[in-house]
Scaffold this motif. Structure first.
Motif, PDB file in Angstrom:
ATOM      1  N   MET A 141     -42.080  50.025 -15.836  1.00 24.95           N
ATOM      2  CA  MET A 141     -41.047  50.968 -15.412  1.00 24.95           C
ATOM      3  C   MET A 141     -41.107  51.161 -13.893  1.00 24.95           C
ATOM      4  N   TYR A 142     -39.952  51.142 -13.280  1.00 27.45           N
ATOM      5  CA  TYR A 142     -39.831  51.391 -11.832  1.00 27.45           C
ATOM      6  C   TYR A 142     -38.812  52.506 -11.662  1.00 27.45           C
ATOM      7  N   CYS A 143     -39.170  53.503 -10.862  1.00 29.18           N
ATOM      8  CA  CYS A 143     -38.251  54.620 -10.631  1.00 29.18           C
ATOM      9  C   CYS A 143     -37.943  54.755  -9.147  1.00 29.18           C
ATOM     10  N   ALA A 144     -36.657  54.940  -8.833  1.00 27.78           N
ATOM     11  CA  ALA A 144     -36.214  55.208  -7.465  1.00 27.78           C
ATOM     12  C   ALA A 144     -35.406  56.499  -7.472  1.00 27.78           C
ATOM     13  N   THR A 145     -35.454  57.234  -6.368  1.00 24.83           N
ATOM     14  CA  THR A 145     -34.782  58.538  -6.308  1.00 24.83           C
ATOM     15  C   THR A 145     -34.113  58.756  -4.946  1.00 24.83           C
ATOM     16  N   PRO A 146     -33.192  59.715  -4.874  1.00 28.27           N
ATOM     17  CA  PRO A 146     -32.583  60.054  -3.586  1.00 28.27           C
ATOM     18  C   PRO A 146     -33.545  60.765  -2.643  1.00 28.27           C
ATOM     19  N   ALA A 147     -34.655  61.312  -3.171  1.00 22.52           N
ATOM     20  CA  ALA A 147     -35.570  62.113  -2.358  1.00 22.52           C
ATOM     21  C   ALA A 147     -36.590  61.283  -1.592  1.00 22.52           C
ATOM     22  N   HIS A 148     -36.812  60.051  -2.007  1.00 24.19           N
ATOM     23  CA  HIS A 148     -37.763  59.205  -1.285  1.00 24.19           C
ATOM     24  C   HIS A 148     -37.206  58.887   0.109  1.00 24.19           C
ATOM     25  N   GLU A 149     -38.008  59.123   1.119  1.00 20.40           N
ATOM     26  CA  GLU A 149     -37.578  58.888   2.491  1.00 20.40           C
ATOM     27  C   GLU A 149     -38.433  57.822   3.191  1.00 20.40           C
ATOM     28  N   LYS A 150     -39.742  57.990   3.141  1.00 21.70           N
ATOM     29  CA  LYS A 150     -40.622  57.032   3.810  1.00 21.70           C
ATOM     30  C   LYS A 150     -40.754  55.731   3.021  1.00 21.70           C
ATOM     31  N   ARG A 151     -40.819  55.861   1.713  1.00 23.08           N
ATOM     32  CA  ARG A 151     -40.968  54.678   0.866  1.00 23.08           C
ATOM     33  C   ARG A 151     -39.575  54.208   0.440  1.00 23.08           C
ATOM     34  N   LYS A 152     -38.914  53.494   1.353  1.00 25.85           N
ATOM     35  CA  LYS A 152     -37.529  53.084   1.127  1.00 25.85           C
ATOM     36  C   LYS A 152     -37.389  52.148  -0.069  1.00 25.85           C
ATOM     37  N   SER A 153     -38.458  51.464  -0.430  1.00 25.01           N
ATOM     38  CA  SER A 153     -38.413  50.585  -1.592  1.00 25.01           C
ATOM     39  C   SER A 153     -38.260  51.385  -2.874  1.00 25.01           C
ATOM     40  N   ARG A 154     -38.466  52.703  -2.797  1.00 20.44           N
ATOM     41  CA  ARG A 154     -38.284  53.576  -3.957  1.00 20.44           C
ATOM     42  C   ARG A 154     -37.136  54.569  -3.736  1.00 20.44           C
ATOM     43  N   HIS A 155     -36.273  54.256  -2.803  1.00 20.11           N
ATOM     44  CA  HIS A 155     -35.126  55.130  -2.535  1.00 20.11           C
ATOM     45  C   HIS A 155     -33.856  54.524  -3.118  1.00 20.11           C
ATOM     46  N   PHE A 156     -33.025  55.386  -3.710  1.00 23.52           N
ATOM     47  CA  PHE A 156     -31.688  54.989  -4.145  1.00 23.52           C
ATOM     48  C   PHE A 156     -30.824  56.238  -4.176  1.00 23.52           C
ATOM     49  N   PRO A 157     -29.512  56.119  -3.955  1.00 25.98           N
ATOM     50  CA  PRO A 157     -28.643  57.297  -3.882  1.00 25.98           C
ATOM     51  C   PRO A 157     -28.547  58.104  -5.175  1.00 25.98           C
ATOM     52  N   CYS A 158     -28.904  57.513  -6.299  1.00 28.32           N
ATOM     53  CA  CYS A 158     -28.957  58.274  -7.546  1.00 28.32           C
ATOM     54  C   CYS A 158     -30.315  58.040  -8.205  1.00 28.32           C
ATOM     55  N   PHE A 159     -30.660  58.877  -9.160  1.00 25.81           N
ATOM     56  CA  PHE A 159     -31.874  58.696  -9.947  1.00 25.81           C
ATOM     57  C   PHE A 159     -31.722  57.385 -10.723  1.00 25.81           C
ATOM     58  N   MET A 160     -32.713  56.489 -10.604  1.00 27.64           N
ATOM     59  CA  MET A 160     -32.550  55.134 -11.117  1.00 27.64           C
ATOM     60  C   MET A 160     -33.830  54.601 -11.736  1.00 27.64           C
ATOM     61  N   LEU A 161     -33.699  53.855 -12.817  1.00 30.37           N
ATOM     62  CA  LEU A 161     -34.829  53.165 -13.430  1.00 30.37           C
ATOM     63  C   LEU A 161     -34.538  51.671 -13.470  1.00 30.37           C
ATOM     64  N   ALA A 162     -35.565  50.861 -13.232  1.00 32.28           N
ATOM     65  CA  ALA A 162     -35.493  49.425 -13.484  1.00 32.28           C
ATOM     66  C   ALA A 162     -36.595  49.124 -14.499  1.00 32.28           C
ATOM     67  N   ILE A 163     -36.211  48.559 -15.625  1.00 31.13           N
ATOM     68  CA  ILE A 163     -37.117  48.380 -16.757  1.00 31.13           C
ATOM     69  C   ILE A 163     -37.274  46.882 -17.021  1.00 31.13           C
ATOM     70  N   THR A 164     -38.504  46.394 -16.880  1.00 28.04           N
ATOM     71  CA  THR A 164     -38.760  44.956 -16.984  1.00 28.04           C
ATOM     72  C   THR A 164     -39.720  44.657 -18.128  1.00 28.04           C
ATOM     73  N   PRO A 165     -39.346  43.769 -19.044  1.00 26.14           N
ATOM     74  CA  PRO A 165     -40.246  43.413 -20.143  1.00 26.14           C
ATOM     75  C   PRO A 165     -41.529  42.758 -19.634  1.00 26.14           C
ATOM     76  N   ARG A 166     -42.633  43.008 -20.316  1.00 25.81           N
ATOM     77  CA  ARG A 166     -43.908  42.402 -19.938  1.00 25.81           C
ATOM     78  C   ARG A 166     -43.837  40.884 -20.009  1.00 25.81           C
TER      79      ARG A 166
END
Length: 240
Positions: free
Chosen positions: A143-168
């Motif tokens: 599971m990978y989560c990105a949010t609008p609140a992340h500022e320094k860690r741009k790799s975890r920033h997105f304009p909306c609350f977001m999940l990227a889900i990758t099978p093992r």
């Protein structure tokens, strides 16, 4: 759930365009190289859900992940499911990284409670075991989560609350050639150094290592901090 932009409405297309621009940016390459490959090969599926603070949204998420689980192996070896949540203005204005973190674990706990399949026998139920990872409908997922609140860690920033889900199994395939995987991982870390204004998070590790804990990588803080205990514990104790 969509795999083709033609099946989306105008709002969904707009948020997907933002996502695509981020993933395809040649001047500022997105750090996760396998993700850029999966997107370029059109192997991603996209899901759109409601307000993540509402209980009904977790049911929507469960339905999407269940549907994806059934078809993922036919989509290609770089596939992932990307979920975009409706993110109300009050969340933008008041939610900090830690608030989104709590929201993220509420989604996973909710998914766990709705899962009708047994927890895979070969996966430990204790997140403090290095072999643990999140499972749903019998499938292991990163599971990978990105949010609008992340500022320094741009790799975890997105304009909306977001999940990227990758099978093992996708990640296992990626690691099937150790030499090639090691080279790509080194390039990913180089990209992270340029992409984020925060140093690479110390929790980033590789599945299977004795000192690795998958749950800590699902949601990264802007700083080097992390939670002392996995919030998924409450659900897992019921499985023991």
């Amino acid at each position: 759930m969509h795999k083709n932009i033609d099946s989306m409405d105008s709002g969904e297309r707009k948020i997907l365009q933002v996502f695509s621009k981020k993933i395809q940016n040649k001047n500022r390459p997105f750090p996760c190289i396998p993700a850029t490959i999966g997107h370029s090969l059109n192997q991603f599926c996209f899901g759109f859900t409601g307000d993540p603070t509402k209980q009904s949204t977790i049911q929507e998420l469960a339905n999407l992940l269940h549907e994806y689980t059934k078809v993922s192996r036919s989509l290609g070896k770089f596939t992932s499911l990307v979920i975009f949540f409706e993110t109300p203005v009050n969340l933008f204005e008041s939610y900090k990284v830690e608030d989104y973190e709590q929201l993220f674990w509420e989604q996973l706990n909710g998914l766990g409670k709705m899962d009708v399949a047994d927890w895979p026998a070969h996966i430990p139920v204790d997140p403090e075991d290095s072999a643990w990872e999140f499972c749903f409908h019998g499938e292991q997922y990163f599971m990978y989560c990105a949010t609008p609140a992340h500022e320094k860690r741009k790799s975890r920033h997105f304009p909306c609350f977001m999940l990227a889900i990758t099978p093992r199994w996708v990640l296992t395939e990626f690691n099937s050639s150790p030499a090639a995987a090691a080279k790509i991982k080194a390039n990913i870390r180089k990209r992270l150094e340029h992409y984020d204004s925060s140093p690479i998070h110390p929790d980033l590790n590789s599945y299977g290592n004795d000192d690795n804990f998958e749950w800590k990588q699902y949601f990264l803080h802007d700083e080097k901090t992390s939670l002392s205990e996995c919030p998924f514990h409450k659900y897992l104790k019921k499985l023991k």
